[in-house]
Design an enzyme around this catalytic site. Sequence first.
Site, PDB file in Angstrom:
ATOM      1  N   CYS A 162      -2.610   0.472   9.781  1.00 57.43           N
ATOM      2  CA  CYS A 162      -3.595  -0.520   9.314  1.00 57.43           C
ATOM      3  C   CYS A 162      -4.549  -0.950  10.407  1.00 57.43           C
ATOM      4  CB  CYS A 162      -2.932  -1.814   8.867  1.00 57.43           C
ATOM      5  SG  CYS A 162      -1.429  -1.633   8.006  1.00 57.43           S
TER       6      CYS A 162
ATOM      7  N   HIS B  18       0.830  -1.214   0.000  1.00 55.58           N
ATOM      8  CA  HIS B  18       0.000   0.000   0.000  1.00 55.58           C
ATOM      9  C   HIS B  18       0.865   1.264   0.000  1.00 55.58           C
ATOM     10  CE1 HIS B  18      -3.267  -2.516   2.198  1.00 55.58           C
ATOM     11  NE2 HIS B  18      -3.749  -2.212   1.009  1.00 55.58           N
TER      12      HIS B  18
HETATM   13  C1  CIR Z   1      -3.198  -7.787   3.512  1.00 52.27           C
HETATM   14  O1  CIR Z   1      -2.369  -8.274   2.739  1.00 52.27           O
HETATM   15  O2  CIR Z   1      -4.242  -7.294   3.096  1.00 52.27           O
HETATM   16  C2  CIR Z   1      -2.934  -7.835   4.996  1.00 52.27           C
HETATM   17  N1  CIR Z   1      -2.217  -9.015   5.324  1.00 52.27           N
HETATM   18  C3  CIR Z   1      -2.183  -6.603   5.453  1.00 52.27           C
HETATM   19  C4  CIR Z   1      -2.967  -5.349   5.331  1.00 52.27           C
HETATM   20  C5  CIR Z   1      -2.238  -4.146   5.797  1.00 52.27           C
HETATM   21  N2  CIR Z   1      -3.057  -2.997   5.737  1.00 52.27           N
HETATM   22  C6  CIR Z   1      -2.631  -1.747   5.551  1.00 52.27           C
HETATM   23  O3  CIR Z   1      -1.451  -1.526   5.274  1.00 52.27           O
HETATM   24  N3  CIR Z   1      -3.515  -0.767   5.599  1.00 52.27           N
END
Ligand code: CIR
Length: 257
Positions: A252, A165
């Site tokens: 996140c 992201h």
């Molecule tokens: C994913 O790959 O979607 C999750 N394991 C990690 C999400 C992290 N989210 C973020 O950076 N906002």
Amino acid sequence: MFTRAITRKPCRALIDGITTAMFGEGTPDYDLAVQQHDNYVKTLRNLGLEVLDLAADERFPDSCFVEDPAVVMPECAIITNPATDSRNGEKFEIIDAIKQFYKDDQIFHIEAPGTMEGGDVMLVDRHFYVGQSDRTNAEGFKQFADIVGRFGYEATAVPVTEGLHLKDFVIYLEKGNMLVSPKMNEEPAFAEYTKFVIDPDELYAINSMNINGTVLVPEGFPKTLKIIEDLGYPTIVLNNSEFSKIDGSLTCLSLRF
Ligand code: CIR
């Protein structure tokens, strides 16, 4: 000024969360993840935020990463359309929490074929920068820009080519200051800002989080911590090791508004 946050407790299925291991190898330890999450929530509460900490949801391994299925701002909330099959249903689960704080006519949706995840959305004053990544596509950006434009926000798309992201590679602190990866340092969209380039061996610490003037920094990144301290911020160091194993950073784990 943030007054509230929404979080969701990690579930046991966390060990099956999606990962590219971009920040660390191994499977998360559930009990340790719960401890780290409790500490994160406690820290937000100590900073004066009222936190709605939602129950764990075993159907969605990555559901503790509540930043992704919604984007919130004072005027409205946008329910996103997460790009992966295992995460898409999280958008239906976050709505009940959002409805506690926003009226129906303040809630908008990113619709297919648009995809978006909140980790790609960074606000600088009244300007949103939106990562174009594997998770947020051009149609998702277009819909988002249209919605936030109604409330007077600008929106600019920024390519994300290094990993998951946008906010893994650039974070806005305030007063024009950004922490950036060497690659984001070259991004024309950020030309006007004062950028602090984070060492390639500390990229995980770019995603530090400014909560009302105190910056939360992940544990184990002394060079980045020093940059933030030298900028004059009080800091709180948090161990986020178990979430980092499945590509999860500090922002996140919450929606802040
Ligand atoms: C994913 O790959 O979607 C999750 N394991 C990690 C999400 C992290 N989210 C973020 O950076 N906002």
